[in-house]
Scaffold this active site. Structure first.
Site, PDB file in Angstrom:
ATOM      1  N   THR A 186       6.351  10.361 -28.674  1.00 46.71           N
ATOM      2  CA  THR A 186       7.566  10.609 -29.458  1.00 46.71           C
ATOM      3  C   THR A 186       7.924  12.082 -29.332  1.00 46.71           C
ATOM      4  O   THR A 186       7.055  12.943 -29.295  1.00 46.71           O
ATOM      5  CB  THR A 186       7.387  10.299 -30.960  1.00 46.71           C
ATOM      6  OG1 THR A 186       6.335  11.112 -31.436  1.00 46.71           O
ATOM      7  CG2 THR A 186       7.082   8.855 -31.197  1.00 46.71           C
ATOM      8  N   GLU A 330       7.955   4.069 -32.266  1.00 53.21           N
ATOM      9  CA  GLU A 330       6.821   3.398 -32.903  1.00 53.21           C
ATOM     10  C   GLU A 330       7.061   1.901 -33.106  1.00 53.21           C
ATOM     11  O   GLU A 330       6.169   1.162 -33.501  1.00 53.21           O
ATOM     12  CB  GLU A 330       6.530   4.039 -34.277  1.00 53.21           C
ATOM     13  CG  GLU A 330       5.900   5.422 -34.212  1.00 53.21           C
ATOM     14  CD  GLU A 330       6.920   6.552 -34.147  1.00 53.21           C
ATOM     15  OE1 GLU A 330       8.073   6.287 -33.748  1.00 53.21           O
ATOM     16  OE2 GLU A 330       6.568   7.686 -34.487  1.00 53.21           O
ATOM     17  N   LYS A 440      20.479  17.145 -51.300  1.00 56.01           N
ATOM     18  CA  LYS A 440      20.384  16.806 -52.716  1.00 56.01           C
ATOM     19  C   LYS A 440      21.283  17.738 -53.509  1.00 56.01           C
ATOM     20  O   LYS A 440      21.038  18.947 -53.568  1.00 56.01           O
ATOM     21  CB  LYS A 440      18.943  16.910 -53.196  1.00 56.01           C
ATOM     22  CG  LYS A 440      18.287  15.569 -53.220  1.00 56.01           C
ATOM     23  CD  LYS A 440      17.092  15.519 -54.124  1.00 56.01           C
ATOM     24  CE  LYS A 440      16.701  14.069 -54.342  1.00 56.01           C
ATOM     25  NZ  LYS A 440      15.380  13.909 -54.888  1.00 56.01           N
ATOM     26  N   TRP A 445      21.618  12.248 -54.137  1.00 62.15           N
ATOM     27  CA  TRP A 445      21.601  12.320 -52.685  1.00 62.15           C
ATOM     28  C   TRP A 445      22.989  12.150 -52.090  1.00 62.15           C
ATOM     29  O   TRP A 445      23.754  11.280 -52.510  1.00 62.15           O
ATOM     30  CB  TRP A 445      20.693  11.226 -52.118  1.00 62.15           C
ATOM     31  CG  TRP A 445      19.240  11.541 -52.268  1.00 62.15           C
ATOM     32  CD1 TRP A 445      18.711  12.676 -52.810  1.00 62.15           C
ATOM     33  CD2 TRP A 445      18.142  10.717 -51.893  1.00 62.15           C
ATOM     34  NE1 TRP A 445      17.347  12.602 -52.790  1.00 62.15           N
ATOM     35  CE2 TRP A 445      16.971  11.412 -52.241  1.00 62.15           C
ATOM     36  CE3 TRP A 445      18.032   9.472 -51.299  1.00 62.15           C
ATOM     37  CZ2 TRP A 445      15.704  10.903 -52.003  1.00 62.15           C
ATOM     38  CZ3 TRP A 445      16.771   8.954 -51.067  1.00 62.15           C
ATOM     39  CH2 TRP A 445      15.619   9.658 -51.421  1.00 62.15           C
TER      40      TRP A 445
END
Ligand code: AMP
Length: 543
Positions: A186, A330, A440, A445
């Site tokens: 990755t 993954e 935030k 959010w």
């Protein structure tokens, strides 16, 4: 009581055997690195894969050995995929867009025995070769004519010579389906790259599930062009699922620009193509500037980053359906797709567009859930958002050569994706952010992805990124960083006004900054961390 069915391990070799036996005449078309178009069939690919398998055995490659590839989407890379895993070795695809030091780290960490590479990477190999401690053979994936001169076999072997000098008489061996087959690191933005080690079983199951009509819909009736590189999560499994289904395969080589892609789509009558949003933005801009119409393409699979609304609409104008795919290295990589359900059949264009702006619902085999920061599951009501976790037979259990228990896994066996999302009652997941990228504001959010999607809908904007910047009153407020299209102009006020009526007022960025370019990772993703660093000293206009 045990079932009484045949015990046959799920091996990658079964895919190429099937393609040869039942789709032997179906074409594989590649843009060759030496120039021109290379054409042959699944039948011929299978023969050459067997010759290469014999050649690898001749080089001393044994079970479990890692064979690295530094290669674009082309027929030789496809043959290598099958030959390497077919002899029980591990096909380690390396991302050539990484920095040279990272490539060296990855090859040494994987302990690659053989390194096969495309013509393009000759200078890179010459540069890093002294630092590669485990590689015994370097194979140039080309013919003798293109070998650098003077050269001895100790220096570089010639792929075509290796293939030609070996027989195609080879029985793909049978072994345990849990044997390692592929390795992909990755390109994480922090720490050292981490290896994901796929097995034969996970790869075949992933090919099966990702072929389904509600997944990528791979069929012998399709002509498929993976624009996503074969060095990035196995080209989203398409080199495997196309063999499994006998689809015509079109491999664009190193030329991933709009002119070349458009030409290949037209000339080969590509019906489905897959790649990251940047590719489709590029292609659509090319069509717009040159008054071109995309004809054969029915569907594009967009993944790796969120598909903006404007792209979905523009593709629809060309008669192309966009299907969003969410996945990760993954996850082999397919996790969810935005395929509609039966009860969505009467949705108007706008509502359908909104549906495709979600990352989608799980394909069979993948389970998803969202949890709060304390690990407690949150409702699937389309409103609550939390940390997205997954599990399934093609989801990573442990990073390669990482001995300690994986911090990315929960005690009850789920993998933490690092994405933040909602899940609605129909099962459609919508990513709002990466865990580390959330903004935030006053404890609430704000989705940077939503802001970016809106901003790239402005006709003057080529690319946009929203980041949270410290704010004296609200902790953080969103700042929009924008790259304009060549020759386009737009004032800050005009860009800010573009958000009007599209989102809650308090989500509107406090400022817009225009830059020449945004930082990207090696796989073309926005590098938010680097962007935040670049704007570390930024101050709000009114502060
Ligand atoms: P990689 O392992 O490099 O393919 O990166 C996986 C990450 O890319 C995911 O965890 C997401 O953050 C992001 N990603 C992949 N597909 C999408 C998508 N359709 N929309 C938004 N983000 C995505």
């Amino acid at each position: 009581m045990r079932g009484q069915m045949m015990e046959q391990p799920l091996l990658i070799s079964s895919l190429i055997r099937h393609a040869e036996a039942y789709h032997g005449d179906t074409a594989i078309v590649s843009r060759a690195l030496e120039g021109g178009i290379h054409r042959y069939t699944w039948g011929e690919a299978a023969v050459r894969a067997r010759q290469l398998a014999n050649a690898l055995l001749g080089l001393g490659v044994g079970p479990g050995d890692r064979v690295g590839t530094l290669a674009w989407n082309g027929y030789r890379h496809l043959e290598a995929y099958y030959a390497i895993s077919g002899v029980e070795a591990v096909c380690h695809t390396i991302n050539p867009r990484l920095f040279a030091e990272q490539i060296v780290y990855i090859i040494n960490h994987a302990e690659d025995r053989v390194l096969m590479f495309d013509l393009t990477f000759l200078p890179l190999i010459a540069q890093i070769r002294p630092q590669l401690t485990t590689v015994r053979h370097f194979v140039l994936m080309s013919d003798r004519e293109h070998l650098p001169r003077p050269v001895s076999n100790d220096e570089v072997l010639c792929y075509e010579d290796l293939v030609a000098s070996h027989s195609d008489s080879f029985e793909w061996p049978a072994f345990d389906e849990d044997t390692a087959a592929g390795l992909c690191y990755t390109s994480g933005t922090t720490g050292s790259p981490k290896g994901v080690l796929y097995s034969h079983r996970s790869t075949v199951l992933h090919a099966l599930a990702s072929s389904l009509p509600d997944s990528l819909h791979v069929s012998a009736e399709s002509c498929i062009m993976p624009v996503v590189p074969m060095f990035h999560v196995n080209g989203w499994g398409l080199p495997y699922s196309c063999a499994m289904n006998g689809a015509k395969l079109v491999l664009p080589g190193a030329k991933m620009d709009a002119v070349n892609l458009f030409e290949l789509i037209e000339s080969e009558e590509v019906t489905m193509a897959a790649g990251v949003p940047t590719i489709w933005l590029m292609l659509l801009q090319h069509c717009e500037q040159n008054h071109l119409r995309i004809r054969s393409l029915k569907r594009v699979i967009v993944g790796g980053a969120a598909a903006p609304e404007s792209m979905i609409e523009q593709l629809a104008e060309h008669g192309v359906e966009l299907r969003q795919l969410w996945g990760m290295t993954e996850l082999s990589p397919c996790g969810t797709t935005s395929t509609p359900k039966f009860h969505h059949r009467d949705l108007d264009r706008e509502a359908m567009c909104r549906l495709h702006m979600r990352q989608g619902r799980p394909i069979y085999g993948v389970d998803i859930r969202i949890v709060d920061d304390g690990g407690l599951p949150l409702p699937h009501d389309g409103k609550a958002f939390g940390n997205l976790q997954v599990r399934g037979p093609w989801v990573l259990a442990q990073y390669f050569r990482q001995e300690a228990a994986s911090p990315a896994h929960t005690a009850d066996g789920w993998f933490n994706t690092g994405d933040v999302s909602t899940i609605d009652p129909d099962g459609y997941m919508k990513i709002t952010d990466r865990t580390k990228d959330v903004i935030k504001s006053g404890g609430e959010w704000i989705s940077s992805i939503d802001l970016e999607n809106i901003m790239v809908g402005h006709p003057a904007v080529a690319e946009a990124a929203a980041i949270g910047i410290e704010h004296p009153k609200w902790d953080e407020r969103p700042l929009m960083v924008v790259v304009l299209k060549p020759g386009a102009a737009a004032a800050r006020e005009e860009l800010l006004a573009f958000f009007g009526g599209k989102i809650a007022k308090w989500w509107t960025p406090d400022d817009v900054v225009i830059v020449n370019e945004l930082p990207h990772t090696a796989t073309g993703k926005l590098q938010k961390m680097r962007l935040r660093e670049m704007f570390r000293d930024y101050r709000w206009p009114q502060a």
